[in-house]
Enzyme design. Structure first.
Site, mmCIF file in Angstrom:
data_model
loop_
_atom_site.group_PDB
_atom_site.id
_atom_site.type_symbol
_atom_site.label_atom_id
_atom_site.label_comp_id
_atom_site.label_asym_id
_atom_site.label_seq_id
_atom_site.Cartn_x
_atom_site.Cartn_y
_atom_site.Cartn_z
ATOM 1 N N TRP A 166 0.195 2.049 35.057
ATOM 2 C CA TRP A 166 0.383 1.573 33.551
ATOM 3 C C TRP A 166 1.723 2.600 33.158
ATOM 4 C CZ3 TRP A 166 -0.969 -2.555 32.599
ATOM 5 C CH2 TRP A 166 -2.330 -3.087 32.487
ATOM 6 N N ASP A 201 1.159 6.740 25.931
ATOM 7 C CA ASP A 201 0.627 5.678 25.973
ATOM 8 C C ASP A 201 -0.947 6.317 26.044
ATOM 9 O OD1 ASP A 201 -1.146 3.375 26.603
ATOM 10 O OD2 ASP A 201 -0.184 2.970 28.433
ATOM 11 N N LYS A 220 -10.372 -0.523 23.944
ATOM 12 C CA LYS A 220 -11.183 0.417 24.569
ATOM 13 C C LYS A 220 -11.794 1.230 23.394
ATOM 14 C CE LYS A 220 -8.046 -0.110 28.016
ATOM 15 N NZ LYS A 220 -8.307 -0.883 28.971
#
Ligand code: PMP
Length: 362
Positions: A100, A176, A200
């Site tokens: 990511w 992030d 999440k």
């Protein structure tokens, strides 16, 4: 009973889901569903304002930071943050600690000049750690003149997490936090910007929380399309385009629940205990389980591990399924097993997994 260890979209609190069900049928006695309300009506505006206020309270977001609820999810932010904050002539630093973090860099170089300041990829292509803050000394590895330093606080796929964040010598840090926002206390004032797709710890997919310094918004580029400017969304209180109303309304219930159980401090204490029990069970049987993440980098949220062979992994996963545990297969790029133990996975659920880990093959 299903025990959900999915990496995301992940388990949500049952009370929040029950309230979401009420919203879906009859929103606060209006006789209409929440998804049938105008996003400009007072009922929905109140819901969204409450969600933002709860985020501010739970995360102790200083007044100098704006909170936006946007669409387009985390990948959208990879591009949007670069479009806004990476001015022509400037350069941004990226710390690559996994897929990511790398994807964020790949988007930035499409927009402007960006540099990989550090990359913890190992010779075999895997990622097992995040840098020690000292490895990223300003003037050493980091560029003191950078527009920002981007990092990924929790590497969902590899199960590594920053325990402490680097001193960048005044360069804004952009993180992030998709897979760990709201899971532990953070000092928001140390970040220029934090963003997290909701799926999440915060709520359903479809909304991304963006927390950024008002000063960065003021300095952001204006020569980009209106819809991609942070300033546009700040001016319109995140109602410039039609938001994902049901996702935001459900997120509000999740955040209310988070407050009711004691806020981030209580959530963090439980998360630490869950991780302690899970890693403890894995470490107790080193002949059977291998945790690739290095000790100082282990994540409190995602715990990938391997048994000796792929067949053993498959047998373990089959037994887990038999016991009602789902979402445990490792990321498709990794194989093995990955237990995601986000906020709303209970200690009891983790104990059930610990039982399986302790007893498997005995
Ligand atoms: N960043 C991190 C840390 C993630 O875990 C994920 C998704 N698992 C993403 C970004 C991408 O999120 P999205 O699918 O919402 O774009």
């Amino acid at each position: 009973m299903t025990l959900n260890f999915s990496a995301g979209p992940a388990a949500l609190p049952k009370v929040a889901l029950a309230r979401a069900r009420e919203d879906l049928v009859d929103f606060e006695g209006t006789g209409r569903s929440v998804i049938e309300q105008s996003h400009r009506g007072p009922a929905y505006e109140r819901v969204q304002a409450q969600a933002i206020a709860l985020l501010r309270e739970l995360l102790a977001v200083p007044q100098g930071h704006e909170i936006l609820l946007l669409g387009g999810s985390a990948r959208g932010q990879f591009a949007m943050l670069a479009m806004n904050l990476l001015a022509p002539g400037a350069s941004a630093d990226y710390v690559v600690t996994g897929t990511w973090a790398r994807a964020a860099y790949d988007e930035a170089v499409l927009v402007g000049r960006a540099r990989i300041a550090a990359d913890t990829r190992e010779a075999d292509g895997s990622y097992r750690r995040v840098p020690e803050p000292a490895e990223l000394a300003p003037d050493g590895v980091l560029d003191r003149a950078a527009a920002y330093v981007h990092l990924c606080s929790n590497n969902t796929i590899y199960g590594t997490q920053w325990a402490a964040f680097p001193d960048t010598g005044g360069v804004p840090v952009i993180a992030d936090m998709t897979s760990d926002l709201l899971s532990r206390a953070i000092d928001v004032s140390r970040f220029g910007m934090i963003y997290a797709a909701a799926q999440k710890n915060l709520g359903p997919a479809g909304v991304v929380a963006v927390i950024l310094q008002k000063e960065l918004i003021a300095r952001a580029r204006r020569d980009i399309p209106t819809v991609w400017r942070y300033a546009t969304h700040a001016q319109h209180a995140s109602l410039y385009y039609t938001p994902a109303t049901f996702a935001v309304a459900t997120m509000r219930h999740v955040l209310e629940h988070a407050r009711a159980i004691g806020g981030v401090a209580a959530i963090e204490a439980t998360n630490r205990e869950k991780a302690r029990r899970l890693y403890g069970a894995l470490d107790a049987r080193p002949e059977l389980y291998r945790v690739p993440a290095r000790p100082g980098s282990r994540s409190l949220m995602n715990v990938p591990f391997y048994l000796p062979t792929a067949e053993d992994d498959a047998r373990f996963l089959a037994e887990a399924t038999r016991r009602g545990m789902i979402g445990l297969a490792g990321h498709r790029s990794m194989g093995g097993v990955r237990a995601s133990i986000y906020n709303w996975v209970s200690l009891d659920d983790v104990d059930a997994l610990v039982d399986l880990i302790a007893g498997f093959g005995r």
